[in-house]
Design an enzyme around this catalytic site. Structure first.
Site, PDB file in Angstrom:
ATOM      1  N   PRO A   1       0.648  -1.182   0.058  1.00  0.00           N
ATOM      2  CG  PRO A   1      -0.665  -1.564   1.687  1.00  0.00           C
ATOM      3  CD  PRO A   1       0.562  -1.980   1.196  1.00  0.00           C
TER       4      PRO A   1
ATOM      5  CB  VAL B   1       2.711   7.392  -3.243  1.00  0.00           C
ATOM      6  CG1 VAL B   1       3.404   7.870  -4.339  1.00  0.00           C
ATOM      7  CG2 VAL B   1       1.704   8.120  -2.542  1.00  0.00           C
ATOM      8  NE  ARG B   2       2.696   0.447  -7.544  1.00  0.00           N
ATOM      9  CZ  ARG B   2       1.478   0.032  -6.777  1.00  0.00           C
ATOM     10  NH1 ARG B   2       1.071   0.493  -5.574  1.00  0.00           N
ATOM     11  NH2 ARG B   2       0.585  -1.028  -7.537  1.00  0.00           N
TER      12      ARG B   2
ATOM     13  CG  LEU C   1       9.530   8.734  -8.014  1.00  0.00           C
ATOM     14  CD1 LEU C   1      10.076  10.189  -8.069  1.00  0.00           C
ATOM     15  CD2 LEU C   1       8.651   8.577  -9.083  1.00  0.00           C
TER      16      LEU C   1
ATOM     17  CG  ASP D   1      18.740  -3.059  10.545  1.00  0.00           C
ATOM     18  OD1 ASP D   1      19.562  -2.402   9.961  1.00  0.00           O
ATOM     19  OD2 ASP D   1      19.047  -4.000  11.324  1.00  0.00           O
TER      20      ASP D   1
END
Length: 588
Positions: free
Chosen positions: A317, A319-320, A322, A372
């Site tokens: 889930p 925002v994709r 970049l 981490d």
């Protein structure tokens, strides 16, 4: 017989390199006591970095030593199976046998470029359970509770001695006495039959912890004495922690690894897991600095989870990204991050730069604010567990990292990270004004504390942060981070000429903090709250001040537990030791 002797000789050679590696690891870990006593905080940071590099150096030496001997056997599966058997016989009874198994796996993995992941030749599954309890007495001290509470504490400090004086020994004993009496009622106090403390002291940052438990007939409680030193290198007890939540935060996944010197890491981990049943074994091994073995235990846990689940991997889930393609298994508590083949035009970075950024975080003090990450090569996922949409997206964006082998997808390089709720999604869904305000305050503190740890987060869009179940904000997108000294924080130029910005000289490392308010959070009301709580983040003076502090070598103290648990100390000391909370350090 000759083949048997040769196999045993190679197995012994690998074990010798492991033993040398662990001795090296233990020497650095054992030095934590002196560094703590003398206040050698820069040396503490250096030691942490050195210890992280030990494994790869030792592995390279081991592989180089055995490579020529093994070349004639590269296609002989019988040899590799017998080598594993010979090695298993050698580590029978070894106090770090589980770590030695992982070291063997690493040698075989390096020799075959991780193409021979097979339990016949490697310890994909451990040969035996390490949670036997047979070495428990080697890692625990037990204290008599038939006496008074004060006498019990005195016996603790007779065992755990430091080569520096207490700031005020009697005051600290009184604080500890009162704290335990506040936590336990009279009946509970009377029923305590044992106090157990792990023999190794746990050092991290500017603190030391004595970790154990109070045992009663029907329950046990964590029993953690937190210690620090003042500017005069005098010891003081900062808190007594008896809440599992506080202990869990100390062992959080966004904090640096402990220095805790022991020859029986498996027993220490088993005891800690009894104190923290919600922590997985791999998390606890990693917390002790055995991150390679933690990865091994995670992989075993992952295989077991696949066997007992049936959901599909899908895009995570949020925002994709970049730079990274991020996916998850909904029923499992981690995310998988694969570097994309091509980045958006706005990202002027390379694949190697991204890897360097993740290495920088690994080597830095994460101060409880940076997740981490664990790097894997040739990670295998059953094809029938990958959703069709995810498979297509991976092929579109990460094809160079993929190959198929029968019914499995092999991802040549990926990172695994603890799953968090993306902060942008949390703020979209949350309706409670107090929780929204708390999350935005946490966001500002997160940015400040990362900066005080000498890391400039770079891309500070709130989609690059996550929030834990306990409401703590954690940063997890590292592709634009750098050291604070690598950026030039400037005031935004002012001109009457509307076209002046086109001709102003702007260097690649110039940063204009006044612009931060336009993109950290987009919502107008939330932007106003963030500016109210942490408006200094939008000024160059703030960042320049942090740069000056980090350049001076000053090491801030980040106390992981609730500040309300800290014992009172003289006001003058607090003023001397304290940092301005506006800079983002923990309250002293």
């Amino acid at each position: 017989m000759a083949d048997h002797n040769h196999t045993r000789r190679v197995a012994y050679q690998i074990l010798t390199h492991f033993d040398q590696s662990y001795r090296w690891f233990s020497r650095i870990t054992g030095g934590a006591k002196e560094r703590f006593e003398k206040g050698l905080w820069q040396e503490t940071l250096t030691a942490s970095k050195q210890r992280i590099t030990i494994y790869e150096q030792s592995l390279s030496e081991a592989v180089a030593a055995v490579y020529r001997q093994l070349s004639i056997h590269r296609s002989d599966n019988r040899f590799w199976a017998s080598l594993k058997q010979a090695y298993a016989a050698l580590i029978e009874g070894h106090p770090q046998f589980e770590l030695a198994e992982t070291f063997f796996n690493s040698v075989i993995g390096r020799l075959f470029k991780h193409q021979k992941i097979d339990n016949r030749f490697m310890f994909v599954l451990s040969d035996r359970c390490f949670l036997s309890g047979q070495d428990r007495n080697n890692v625990l001290n037990a204290f008599d509770t038939a006496t008074t509470v004060g006498e019990m504490y005195e016996s603790v400090f007779r065992i755990y001695r430091f080569n520096i004086p207490f700031e005020d020994y009697q005051r600290d004993l009184n604080h500890l006495d009162m704290a335990l009496r506040r936590r336990l009622n009279q009946d509970q106090l009377a029923s305590v039959h044992t106090a157990e403390l792990l023999k190794p002291v746990f050092y991290r940052g500017k603190a030391a912890y004595l970790i154990g438990r109070i045992c009663m007939p029907d329950e046990t409680l964590p029993f953690v004495i937190a210690l620090q030193t003042n500017l005069q290198n005098q010891l003081f007890v900062d808190a007594l922690l008896t809440d599992r939540k506080d202990l869990s935060i100390i062992f959080g996944f966004a904090r640096s690894y402990f220095m805790a010197d022991t020859q029986y890491p498996g027993e220490v981990v088993a005891f800690l897991q009894e104190l923290l049943p919600n922590k997985k074994y791999f998390e606890l091994y990693i917390a002790l600095g055995h991150y390679k073995h933690g990865k091994t235990v995670f992989y075993r846990n992952y295989l077991q989870h696949l066997e007992y689940s049936d959901d599909e991997f899908e895009a995570a889930p949020g925002v994709r990204g970049l730079v990274m393609m991020v996916f998850h298994l909904p029923s499992y508590g981690v995310v998988f991050k694969v570097i994309r083949d091509e980045f958006a035009e706005s990202k002027k970075i390379t694949r190697e730069h991204v890897k360097d950024c993740y290495r920088l975080v690994k080597m830095s003090d994460r101060v409880g604010r940076m997740a981490d990450t664990h790097e894997y090569v040739n990670f295998r996922i059953p094809l029938n567990r990958i959703s069709e949409d995810l498979f297509k997206e991976l092929q579109r964006s990460c094809a160079s990292s993929l190959e198929t082998d029968g019914d499995e997808l092999i991802i040549r390089h990926l990172y695994i990270e603890r799953k968090l709720t993306p902060l942008n999604l949390y703020l979209q869904q949350e309706t409670d004004p107090q929780k929204i305000r708390h999350a935005l305050n946490e966001l500002g503190l997160c940015i400040k504390q990362i900066a005080m740890a000498n890391i400039f987060p770079g891309d500070m869009l709130h989609k690059n942060f996550g929030i834990t179940r306990n409401g703590r904000v954690i940063f997890y997108d590292y592709d634009e981070i750098c050291l604070m000294k690598e950026r030039n924080f400037r005031a935004l130029p002012v001109s009457d000429d509307p076209f002046a910005m086109d001709t102003l000289s702007v260097a690649p490392n110039d940063v204009f903090p006044q612009q931060f308010e336009h993109f950290i959070v987009g919502n107008r009301k939330m932007k106003a709250i963030l500016k109210e709580l942490h408006g200094e983040l939008m000024t160059p003076e703030y960042w320049q001040q942090v740069q000056t502090l980090t350049a001076s070598g000053d090491i801030p103290n980040f106390t992981p537990y609730n500040p309300a648990m800290r014992f009172p100390r003289p006001l003058s000391e607090k003023i001397i030791l304290g940092k301005s909370d506006r800079l983002g350090t923990e309250t002293q």
